[in-house]
Design a protein around this motif. Structure first.
Motif: not given
Length: 290
Positions: A16-17, A145
């Motif tokens: 994700g992030a 995210d």
């Protein structure tokens, strides 16, 4: 005792992030427990990045001698770490700090996390389940995210609540919204949390009101990670009722949430033990020198 070792990067992948970092642990995985953290020196001896970066341990595998960390790119050090590649080496010190407490018998616990603060929670859940206990998760983040480990949580228990600030995943809201219902559903006696200070304060208040114990892993900035520099101190009330500055890197990062004076974090409370000695003052010789 922590181990200091050159740790080879075995994998560095996006999540994700965030980034997931898998390291050859050099023996550091053997004693790692959920809530412990690792400190990495980034860039080598000649780097301008002098201070280590501290990260919660996501997974420790003593058999494979590996540690897995999760991190976000916040500044120069973490951006530099994200540019590393498998085969590179970082200087590792781990395991550090005080982990989450684990009773010997079965308990019902809710695990609450903001963003990648969830990193240590899945290994913690596995240990609680292995002792015959029950677990539920409340996971939150600003956006979808920035959640971490929703699928990992759902693989462990059907009791999973997910919230995001913008409603892009799960329900729109904050972790304290579904927490009371989760506490009731599990009849929980323990709440383990990791995330921003404001979240930990609110989670502690809700847990305490429900009669559950609150164990909080704080996200204080740590310059040394071994208790030398005193940059990560928090005002904590002792068993004798006296407030003292305790180091998050050694006494924590896991604290009894009811003992932390959340409103005074970053301040010098006047009733803190030794506060008078820490207050700047002048005398005649000082004034004369000016």
């Amino acid at each position: 005792m922590p181990v200091q070792t050159p740790a080879e990067i075995l994998a560095l992948t996006p999540a994700g992030a965030y980034h997931r970092l898998l390291l050859r642990a050099g023996g550091a995985a053997a004693d790692a427990a959920p809530g412990h953290f690792a400190a990495l020196a980034i860039g080598g001896r000649d780097s301008a990045t002098l201070l280590r970066r501290a990260f919660s341990i996501h997974r420790a595998d003593p058999a494979a001698d590996t540690l897995e960390l999760v991190f976000a790119e916040h500044g120069r050090g973490t951006r530099a770490l994200a540019r590393h590649r498998p085969g590179d080496t970082v200087d590792l010190v781990a395991p550090l700090g005080t982990p989450f407490p684990l009773p010997a018998g079965p308990v019902a616990a809710v695990l609450v996390a903001g963003g990648y603060g969830s990193a240590p929670m899945f290994a913690l859940a596995e240990r609680i389940l292995a002792r015959g206990g029950r677990v539920g998760f409340v996971l939150g983040a600003a956006t979808a995210d920035r959640l971490f480990g929703v699928d990992l949580a759902r693989a462990l228990t059907p009791h999973v609540a997910v919230v995001t600030d913008d409603g892009s995943y799960g329900e729109q809201g904050v972790v304290t919204d579904p927490l009371p219902a989760m506490l009731r559903a599990l009849d929980a006696t323990e709440v383990h949390s990791c995330g921003p200070m404001g979240m930990l304060r609110a989670v502690t208040a809700l847990a305490t009101a429900a009669g559950a114990r609150s164990h909080t892993a704080v996200e204080e900035a740590m310059a040394c990670g071994i208790g030398v520099c005193m940059t990560c101190v928090l005002p904590v009330v002792g068993d004798d009722g006296t407030t003292r500055f305790l180091r998050s890197c050694t006494s924590g990062p896991v604290f009894d949430g009811t003992k932390v004076r959340w409103a005074d974090a970053g301040k010098l409370p006047p009733d803190l033990e030794g506060a008078a000695a820490m207050t700047p003052h002048t005398n005649s010789s000082t004034e004369a020198a000016r």
